[in-house]
Design a protein around this motif. Structure first.
Motif, mmCIF file in Angstrom:
data_model
loop_
_atom_site.group_PDB
_atom_site.id
_atom_site.type_symbol
_atom_site.label_atom_id
_atom_site.label_comp_id
_atom_site.label_asym_id
_atom_site.label_seq_id
_atom_site.Cartn_x
_atom_site.Cartn_y
_atom_site.Cartn_z
ATOM 1 N N TYR A 64 0.831 -1.207 0.000
ATOM 2 C CA TYR A 64 0.000 0.000 0.000
ATOM 3 C C TYR A 64 0.868 1.260 0.000
ATOM 4 O O TYR A 64 0.564 2.227 -0.704
ATOM 5 N N GLU A 65 1.957 1.251 0.753
ATOM 6 C CA GLU A 65 2.865 2.408 0.749
ATOM 7 C C GLU A 65 3.492 2.599 -0.625
ATOM 8 O O GLU A 65 3.621 3.724 -1.109
ATOM 9 N N LEU A 66 3.885 1.488 -1.261
ATOM 10 C CA LEU A 66 4.443 1.563 -2.612
ATOM 11 C C LEU A 66 3.425 2.120 -3.585
ATOM 12 O O LEU A 66 3.742 2.986 -4.410
ATOM 13 N N GLN A 67 2.186 1.662 -3.488
ATOM 14 C CA GLN A 67 1.119 2.146 -4.363
ATOM 15 C C GLN A 67 0.935 3.655 -4.206
ATOM 16 O O GLN A 67 0.824 4.383 -5.195
ATOM 17 N N GLN A 68 0.899 4.127 -2.972
ATOM 18 C CA GLN A 68 0.716 5.558 -2.729
ATOM 19 C C GLN A 68 1.916 6.363 -3.225
ATOM 20 O O GLN A 68 1.751 7.417 -3.836
ATOM 21 N N SER A 69 3.121 5.866 -2.977
ATOM 22 C CA SER A 69 4.323 6.562 -3.442
ATOM 23 C C SER A 69 4.364 6.652 -4.953
ATOM 24 O O SER A 69 4.690 7.702 -5.523
ATOM 25 N N LEU A 70 4.035 5.553 -5.619
ATOM 26 C CA LEU A 70 4.044 5.539 -7.076
ATOM 27 C C LEU A 70 2.971 6.472 -7.636
ATOM 28 O O LEU A 70 3.230 7.233 -8.573
ATOM 29 N N ALA A 71 1.777 6.446 -7.055
ATOM 30 C CA ALA A 71 0.700 7.331 -7.511
ATOM 31 C C ALA A 71 1.100 8.795 -7.342
ATOM 32 O O ALA A 71 0.876 9.614 -8.249
ATOM 33 N N ASN A 72 1.704 9.138 -6.208
ATOM 34 C CA ASN A 72 2.140 10.520 -5.973
ATOM 35 C C ASN A 72 3.229 10.934 -6.953
ATOM 36 O O ASN A 72 3.195 12.038 -7.504
ATOM 37 N N ALA A 73 4.200 10.052 -7.182
ATOM 38 C CA ALA A 73 5.298 10.374 -8.100
ATOM 39 C C ALA A 73 4.783 10.559 -9.524
ATOM 40 O O ALA A 73 5.200 11.479 -10.236
ATOM 41 N N LEU A 74 3.866 9.701 -9.948
ATOM 42 C CA LEU A 74 3.303 9.828 -11.294
ATOM 43 C C LEU A 74 2.468 11.095 -11.435
ATOM 44 O O LEU A 74 2.515 11.767 -12.474
ATOM 45 N N ALA A 75 1.717 11.456 -10.409
ATOM 46 C CA ALA A 75 0.920 12.682 -10.447
ATOM 47 C C ALA A 75 1.827 13.908 -10.538
ATOM 48 O O ALA A 75 1.543 14.845 -11.294
#
Length: 86
Positions: A64-75
């Protein structure tokens, strides 16, 4: 103890000989208590075939932390791209 008390700050060090690899396929499997991610490459000379080269297992909480980090970085990257196109 709440969630913020449980999070620990970690200082990461990057090895000078860190290996960079290119992967063009990814699979994700969620099991009981862990997430398995597989990465590999499509065979250029054999259509429809690929080889899995890396398998990484992490906890569901870390997934879940990876998912959030990746979503933030892509945004953030998308926002920078939009700004540069203006």
């Amino acid at each position: 103890m709440n969630e913020s008390d449980q999070k620990q700050k970690i200082q990461a060090h990057i090895a000078p000989d860190l290996e960079y690899v290119y992967r063009d396929i990814a699979n994700v499997f969620v099991g009981q208590g862990e997430v398995v991610m597989e990465f590999g490459n499509v065979h250029r000379s054999m259509p429809g075939h690929a080889t899995v080269s890396n398998r990484i297992v992490i906890s569901i909480a870390n997934a879940y932390e990876l998912q959030q980090s990746l979503a933030n970085a892509l945004a953030q990257a998308q926002e920078k791209l939009a700004q540069s196109l203006k």
